[in-house]
Motif scaffolding. Structure first.
Motif, PDB file in Angstrom:
ATOM      1  N   ARG A   1       0.878  -1.159   0.000  1.00 47.24           N
ATOM      2  CA  ARG A   1       0.000   0.000   0.000  1.00 47.24           C
ATOM      3  C   ARG A   1       0.919   1.213   0.000  1.00 47.24           C
ATOM      4  O   ARG A   1       1.673   1.407   0.949  1.00 47.24           O
ATOM      5  CB  ARG A   1      -0.906   0.022   1.229  1.00 47.24           C
ATOM      6  N   ARG A   2       0.864   1.959  -1.073  1.00 47.03           N
ATOM      7  CA  ARG A   2       1.784   3.083  -1.285  1.00 47.03           C
ATOM      8  C   ARG A   2       3.226   2.578  -1.137  1.00 47.03           C
ATOM      9  O   ARG A   2       3.648   1.709  -1.874  1.00 47.03           O
ATOM     10  CB  ARG A   2       1.439   4.246  -0.369  1.00 47.03           C
ATOM     11  N   CYS A   3       3.985   3.098  -0.204  1.00 46.33           N
ATOM     12  CA  CYS A   3       5.392   2.709  -0.042  1.00 46.33           C
ATOM     13  C   CYS A   3       5.601   1.717   1.094  1.00 46.33           C
ATOM     14  O   CYS A   3       6.725   1.482   1.527  1.00 46.33           O
ATOM     15  CB  CYS A   3       6.245   3.950   0.215  1.00 46.33           C
ATOM     16  N   ASP A   4       4.526   1.133   1.586  1.00 45.25           N
ATOM     17  CA  ASP A   4       4.606   0.246   2.746  1.00 45.25           C
ATOM     18  C   ASP A   4       4.202  -1.179   2.379  1.00 45.25           C
ATOM     19  O   ASP A   4       3.456  -1.410   1.431  1.00 45.25           O
ATOM     20  CB  ASP A   4       3.681   0.755   3.858  1.00 45.25           C
ATOM     21  N   LEU A   5       4.711  -2.110   3.182  1.00 42.34           N
ATOM     22  CA  LEU A   5       4.419  -3.528   2.988  1.00 42.34           C
ATOM     23  C   LEU A   5       3.663  -4.097   4.176  1.00 42.34           C
ATOM     24  O   LEU A   5       3.892  -3.699   5.316  1.00 42.34           O
ATOM     25  CB  LEU A   5       5.718  -4.328   2.898  1.00 42.34           C
ATOM     26  N   LEU A   6       2.823  -5.041   3.878  1.00 40.91           N
ATOM     27  CA  LEU A   6       2.253  -5.898   4.893  1.00 40.91           C
ATOM     28  C   LEU A   6       2.685  -7.304   4.488  1.00 40.91           C
ATOM     29  O   LEU A   6       2.435  -7.724   3.362  1.00 40.91           O
ATOM     30  CB  LEU A   6       0.731  -5.820   4.948  1.00 40.91           C
ATOM     31  N   VAL A   7       3.386  -7.983   5.381  1.00 38.00           N
ATOM     32  CA  VAL A   7       3.859  -9.327   5.066  1.00 38.00           C
ATOM     33  C   VAL A   7       3.176 -10.331   5.975  1.00 38.00           C
ATOM     34  O   VAL A   7       2.881 -10.040   7.137  1.00 38.00           O
ATOM     35  CB  VAL A   7       5.396  -9.447   5.162  1.00 38.00           C
ATOM     36  N   ALA A   8       2.938 -11.502   5.431  1.00 31.14           N
ATOM     37  CA  ALA A   8       2.319 -12.588   6.187  1.00 31.14           C
ATOM     38  C   ALA A   8       2.953 -13.894   5.751  1.00 31.14           C
ATOM     39  O   ALA A   8       3.288 -14.068   4.575  1.00 31.14           O
ATOM     40  CB  ALA A   8       0.813 -12.624   5.936  1.00 31.14           C
ATOM     41  N   VAL A   9       3.126 -14.779   6.707  1.00 30.55           N
ATOM     42  CA  VAL A   9       3.570 -16.140   6.413  1.00 30.55           C
ATOM     43  C   VAL A   9       2.626 -17.079   7.142  1.00 30.55           C
ATOM     44  O   VAL A   9       2.415 -16.948   8.350  1.00 30.55           O
ATOM     45  CB  VAL A   9       5.016 -16.408   6.883  1.00 30.55           C
ATOM     46  N   ALA A  10       2.064 -18.009   6.400  1.00 34.99           N
ATOM     47  CA  ALA A  10       1.259 -19.076   6.982  1.00 34.99           C
ATOM     48  C   ALA A  10       2.042 -20.361   6.808  1.00 34.99           C
ATOM     49  O   ALA A  10       2.581 -20.617   5.729  1.00 34.99           O
ATOM     50  CB  ALA A  10      -0.091 -19.169   6.284  1.00 34.99           C
ATOM     51  N   GLN A  11       2.125 -21.155   7.867  1.00 36.26           N
ATOM     52  CA  GLN A  11       2.840 -22.423   7.757  1.00 36.26           C
ATOM     53  C   GLN A  11       2.052 -23.513   8.459  1.00 36.26           C
ATOM     54  O   GLN A  11       1.338 -23.239   9.424  1.00 36.26           O
ATOM     55  CB  GLN A  11       4.265 -22.299   8.310  1.00 36.26           C
TER      56      GLN A  11
END
Length: 180
Positions: free
Chosen positions: A138-148
């Motif tokens: 979103r714009r210059c930002d990240l949202l990261v997610a990891v599902a394991q």
């Protein structure tokens, strides 16, 4: 003799009803996925801790880790390729031994768009897990997610994306990306 026959019939009826109830009871994979928040399991690094969840129900034992990385994205292109997903999604916090098993795909959650890619993880205890790395911009930002988890990769991906689409998670993600 009549009493013995009545008792025998009652026991047969009870046994049959127990077998029927067992056969009709939902299996763990029939139950809907339910995510329960757990403590952030990773040591501090250059980014704020996020939120962690463990699934019960259809995705029993799967875990999901989500956090914002402000100012960590290409402002023009967003998450452009699989190399970026490999680099930013925190897989190395779960296990340093991970390998992509397929090319990534475009995904979206709410107004955010990015990519998801599946991996195999070799865990420290010798077990193997599957993981889905998700990077959204979103714009210059990240949202990261990891599902394991231990289940099939597409099933883990499906329940993780479904949970990220809930209003509660979208509200939290927006607040995290706004620095609140």
């Amino acid at each position: 003799m009549r009493r013995v026959a009545t008792i025998a019939l009652a026991l047969i009826a009870l046994g049959a009803s127990g077998v029927g109830a067992y056969q009709l009871a939902p299996s763990p994979t029939d139950r809907p996925a339910h995510w329960r928040e757990i403590a952030w399991p990773f040591p501090r690094d250059g980014w704020p801790a996020g939120r962690a969840f463990r699934c019960v129900g259809a995705c029993e034992g799967a875990e999901l880790y989500v956090r914002a990385k402000l100012g960590f994205c290409n402002c023009d292109r967003g998450v452009a390729d699989d190399d970026e997903v490999d680099r930013v999604t925190d897989l190395d916090l779960i296990s340093p031994r991970f390998a992509a098993t397929a090319p990534g795909e475009k995904v979206g959650v709410g107004e955010m768009h990015g990519r998801a890619r599946q991996y195999d993880l070799d865990m420290a205890d010798g077990t193997r897990r599957v993981a889905i790395g998700i990077a959204l911009s979103r714009r210059c930002d990240l949202l990261v997610a990891v599902a394991q988890g231990a289940r099939e990769a597409m099933a883990v991906r499906s329940v993780a994306l479904e949970f990220l689409e809930t209003q509660e998670m979208k509200s939290w993600m927006t607040a995290a990306l706004d620095g609140r």
